[in-house]
Write an enzyme that holds these catalytic residues in place. Structure first.
Site, PDB file in Angstrom:
ATOM      1  N   VAL A  74       0.839  -1.293  -0.221  1.00  0.00           N
ATOM      2  CA  VAL A  74      -0.144  -0.434  -0.101  1.00  0.00           C
ATOM      3  C   VAL A  74       0.920   1.377  -0.438  1.00  0.00           C
ATOM      4  O   VAL A  74       0.728   2.756  -0.359  1.00  0.00           O
ATOM      5  CB  VAL A  74      -0.665   0.160   1.217  1.00  0.00           C
ATOM      6  CG1 VAL A  74      -1.514   0.606   1.214  1.00  0.00           C
ATOM      7  CG2 VAL A  74      -1.579  -1.044   1.114  1.00  0.00           C
ATOM      8  N   HIS A  75       2.087   1.294   0.835  1.00  0.00           N
ATOM      9  CA  HIS A  75       3.170   2.228   0.340  1.00  0.00           C
ATOM     10  C   HIS A  75       3.260   3.077  -0.231  1.00  0.00           C
ATOM     11  O   HIS A  75       3.740   3.608  -0.757  1.00  0.00           O
ATOM     12  CB  HIS A  75       3.878   2.301   1.646  1.00  0.00           C
ATOM     13  CG  HIS A  75       5.025   3.368   1.474  1.00  0.00           C
ATOM     14  ND1 HIS A  75       5.250   4.599   2.534  1.00  0.00           N
ATOM     15  CD2 HIS A  75       6.544   3.006   1.064  1.00  0.00           C
ATOM     16  CE1 HIS A  75       6.019   5.068   2.318  1.00  0.00           C
ATOM     17  NE2 HIS A  75       7.065   4.885   1.717  1.00  0.00           N
ATOM     18  N   ALA A  76       4.074   1.990  -1.282  1.00  0.00           N
ATOM     19  CA  ALA A  76       3.775   1.309  -2.410  1.00  0.00           C
ATOM     20  C   ALA A  76       3.744   2.073  -3.813  1.00  0.00           C
ATOM     21  O   ALA A  76       4.616   3.338  -4.583  1.00  0.00           O
ATOM     22  CB  ALA A  76       5.296   0.616  -2.779  1.00  0.00           C
ATOM     23  N   HIS A  79       3.033   5.910  -2.818  1.00  0.00           N
ATOM     24  CA  HIS A  79       3.688   6.971  -2.955  1.00  0.00           C
ATOM     25  C   HIS A  79       4.047   6.560  -4.192  1.00  0.00           C
ATOM     26  O   HIS A  79       4.366   8.380  -4.885  1.00  0.00           O
ATOM     27  CB  HIS A  79       5.599   5.912  -2.640  1.00  0.00           C
ATOM     28  CG  HIS A  79       6.410   7.093  -2.587  1.00  0.00           C
ATOM     29  ND1 HIS A  79       6.630   7.691  -1.480  1.00  0.00           N
ATOM     30  CD2 HIS A  79       7.925   6.445  -3.181  1.00  0.00           C
ATOM     31  CE1 HIS A  79       7.922   7.867  -1.711  1.00  0.00           C
ATOM     32  NE2 HIS A  79       8.647   7.337  -2.802  1.00  0.00           N
TER      33      HIS A  79
END
Length: 102
Positions: A74-76, A79
């Site tokens: 999810v972070h990727a 980002h």
């Protein structure tokens, strides 16, 4: 497909693109417009690599293999999305600096 490697590929390329966008903005502010455009092109190349990786991930997920959704995944994705927006906004701001300098 190693999820860890894929996630890092997206994060690294998106991170590099984001840095290049903000370098471009600083250069435009300093009236180094040609260099700003070059940084934006480099940022776009990084974004294209990250987006290609994301597309490959989506293809895997739509096939017989499902991609595990983790917090780092999810972070990727987050980002990448915010960096795409940063690139679009920075491109517009560099254009504004070009118009002002005319």
């Amino acid at each position: 497909m190693q999820q860890e490697a894929v996630v890092m590929e997206i994060i690294v390329n998106a991170g590099e693109a984001r840095s290049l966008c903000f370098e471009a903005l600083a250069m435009a502010k300093a009236q180094e417009l040609q260099q700003a455009r070059e940084r934006l092109k480099q940022a776009k190349d990084c974004l294209d690599r990250a987006h290609l990786t994301q597309t490959q991930l989506i293809e895997v997920d739509q096939g017989s293999e499902k991609v595990e959704m983790t917090l780092v995944m999810v972070h990727a994705q987050d980002h990448l999305m915010t960096t795409i927006l940063a690139h679009e906004l920075t491109s517009e701001m560099v254009s504004m600096y070009e118009n002002i300098s005319k």
